[in-house]
Enzyme design. Sequence first.
Site, PDB file in Angstrom:
ATOM      1  N   GLU A 120       0.829  -1.218   0.000  1.00 45.38           N
ATOM      2  CA  GLU A 120       0.000   0.000   0.000  1.00 45.38           C
ATOM      3  C   GLU A 120       0.863   1.267   0.000  1.00 45.38           C
ATOM      4  O   GLU A 120       0.392   2.344   0.343  1.00 45.38           O
ATOM      5  CB  GLU A 120      -0.958   0.020   1.200  1.00 45.38           C
ATOM      6  CG  GLU A 120      -1.928  -1.149   1.291  1.00 45.38           C
ATOM      7  CD  GLU A 120      -3.012  -1.170   0.210  1.00 45.38           C
ATOM      8  OE1 GLU A 120      -3.014  -0.285  -0.667  1.00 45.38           O
ATOM      9  OE2 GLU A 120      -3.845  -2.099   0.239  1.00 45.38           O
ATOM     10  N   HIS A 143      -2.993   1.878   8.147  1.00 43.05           N
ATOM     11  CA  HIS A 143      -4.090   1.152   7.504  1.00 43.05           C
ATOM     12  C   HIS A 143      -4.284  -0.134   8.286  1.00 43.05           C
ATOM     13  O   HIS A 143      -3.307  -0.833   8.592  1.00 43.05           O
ATOM     14  CB  HIS A 143      -3.745   0.866   6.039  1.00 43.05           C
ATOM     15  CG  HIS A 143      -4.574  -0.235   5.447  1.00 43.05           C
ATOM     16  ND1 HIS A 143      -5.955  -0.164   5.381  1.00 43.05           N
ATOM     17  CD2 HIS A 143      -4.224  -1.436   4.922  1.00 43.05           C
ATOM     18  CE1 HIS A 143      -6.407  -1.285   4.840  1.00 43.05           C
ATOM     19  NE2 HIS A 143      -5.383  -2.073   4.547  1.00 43.05           N
ATOM     20  N   HIS A 145      -7.576  -3.410   9.460  1.00 38.47           N
ATOM     21  CA  HIS A 145      -8.803  -4.097   9.028  1.00 38.47           C
ATOM     22  C   HIS A 145      -9.764  -4.303  10.208  1.00 38.47           C
ATOM     23  O   HIS A 145      -9.951  -5.439  10.661  1.00 38.47           O
ATOM     24  CB  HIS A 145      -8.465  -5.468   8.429  1.00 38.47           C
ATOM     25  CG  HIS A 145      -7.562  -5.456   7.231  1.00 38.47           C
ATOM     26  ND1 HIS A 145      -6.923  -6.588   6.756  1.00 38.47           N
ATOM     27  CD2 HIS A 145      -7.200  -4.463   6.381  1.00 38.47           C
ATOM     28  CE1 HIS A 145      -6.199  -6.287   5.680  1.00 38.47           C
ATOM     29  NE2 HIS A 145      -6.348  -4.996   5.438  1.00 38.47           N
TER      30      HIS A 145
END
Length: 268
Positions: A120, A143, A145
Amino acid sequence: MKSFLDDYPRAKDEVLKAAEVAGYLWQNGWAERNGGNITVNITEHVNLERVWRMQPIGPVTEIGMTLPHIARGVFFCKGTGRRMRDLARWPMDNGSVIRILPDGAHYEMIADNPVRPTSELPSHLAIHDDLIARGSTYRVAIHTHPTELVAMSHNPAFLKPDVLTRLLWSMIPETRAFCPKGLGIIPYEMPSSVKLAEETVKGLQEHDVVLWEKHGVVAIGNDAPEAFDQIDVLVKAAQIYQDARSMGFIPEGMTDAAMDELKEAFHL
Ligand code: 13P
Ligand code: ZN
């Protein structure tokens, strides 16, 4: 073995904060396998002359975008395929330090080990480029989840502008107070793509956290704990919503008047 960070205590502090947060991401169940990534802009904490005298430890690699505001910058990046739970204990074995070439379009690894940066990277570096361009003090992008928020992003009704923000704000006063810019929505894009990076940058100009539809969230902050807190507050609100639904009722939510009152009280 001596680490690059040993010469730069402030850079080391910031990387250690990122490692601490990596542990939280794993403990919270938001970081299955290699899920998620963290980058830290350490440019201000290193001696750039010395950095540019160093021998690279990997090839010159394209970023996929041209990012003039971070040209010559220095970043700590989680390695691609590496686990947050490993980064928590051994940050410099599960991430590396890179320098951005003067063209703003390529990077190379310089320390400690040739650990290839996260897939990413386009999103992370594009975010950092925009933060510098805007004169922001934020230096960290995360980032991850978070299960509840990803689950919510599977409901098209929640993806309309501000629907999810208002719902989450209304679950508990702290969310309104500590996430005043709410949660931006980024429609599904291929992970690691330049399109995803471009949309993420736009979303983070209006919000401190954005939700990548059916994938995860991205948050920014002055340091890793600050970016983490933003996600944590939103996830708490999502959990309250989910718990109420699993108890068999739709939560009433705070009234608009109560939320406006908070806005005034906290000068939001
Ligand atoms: P990396 O292991 O390449 O950082 O990828 C993890 C991820 O969450 C991709 O979206
Ligand atoms: Zn991901």
